[in-house]
Design an enzyme around this catalytic site. Sequence first.
Site, mmCIF file in Angstrom:
data_model
loop_
_atom_site.group_PDB
_atom_site.id
_atom_site.type_symbol
_atom_site.label_atom_id
_atom_site.label_comp_id
_atom_site.label_asym_id
_atom_site.label_seq_id
_atom_site.Cartn_x
_atom_site.Cartn_y
_atom_site.Cartn_z
ATOM 1 N N ASP A 138 0.832 -1.204 0.000
ATOM 2 C CA ASP A 138 0.000 0.000 0.000
ATOM 3 C C ASP A 138 0.870 1.259 0.000
ATOM 4 O OD1 ASP A 138 -2.597 1.493 0.520
ATOM 5 O OD2 ASP A 138 -1.485 2.008 2.331
ATOM 6 N N GLU B 40 -2.107 -5.021 -3.699
ATOM 7 C CA GLU B 40 -1.088 -4.373 -2.872
ATOM 8 C C GLU B 40 -0.058 -5.380 -2.377
ATOM 9 O OE1 GLU B 40 -3.907 -0.740 -1.169
ATOM 10 O OE2 GLU B 40 -3.610 -2.542 0.033
#
Length: 255
Positions: free
Chosen positions: A76, A148
Amino acid sequence: MKPIISRIVEYFNGKKISEQYPKWEKSLSQLQKRIEYNFHDSTLLKAALTHKSYLRRKYNDHKIPSPFERMEFLGDSILGFVVSKELFGRHPDEQEGKLSKLKSKIVSETYLTLKANAIDLGKYILLSPEEHSSGGNNKPSILSDTMEAMICAIYLDSGIAAATRFIKNHILVEYETTVTRNELVNYKSILQEYMQSRNQTPPIYVTVAEEGPEHHKTFVVEARVDGKIIGIGKGNTKKTAHQEAARMACQKLGV
């Protein structure tokens, strides 16, 4: 970095997941062709694709540590950095506010889900039987989280340059067109206007559950009208969960 990679590899191999799912392991070569990246250490890819629900169900331990969540956490941050850097360079005349809005759309759950579907990512994710039967392979929260985690896997395998190439080729590709498409519309506004046009009570959004660790919670939200549930949504933020609940409500109402 090597000790971290070694721990992930040691943990994953200790579970002998590949031995239990040889067909799944073999299918990962297809995914690597799709993303145009071949892993030096394929265990990192396998760890990124093994959802926490599988590990916790398999070993009957809901507190079992999951490499997936840690990789999602780092992925992320890498995604946010690369997207910010690219937007900064590609839009030299835009103000900070416009760049921030554009970035928030690109790193959103909805946008990442679109990009995950473009590479058929859902078919490669290993889930618990319960999560799989409930359609987990198509859930936006799981697809975006896995994107992610995969970014993290590429970074750990080859560094920031390789992760940047993946993001540019598979996430930032056609981003200006994608962020203006209907998939990224404000479903809460659409639902609100729909209810008002029929002189009905506007929906309210109630957070009914919070799942996951403090640094990366998943919120479960219900959209209700006059006490009746018309949509349920999940997301990594309450805002995203609200939008998903509104989207499900719009779908149910045929809006």
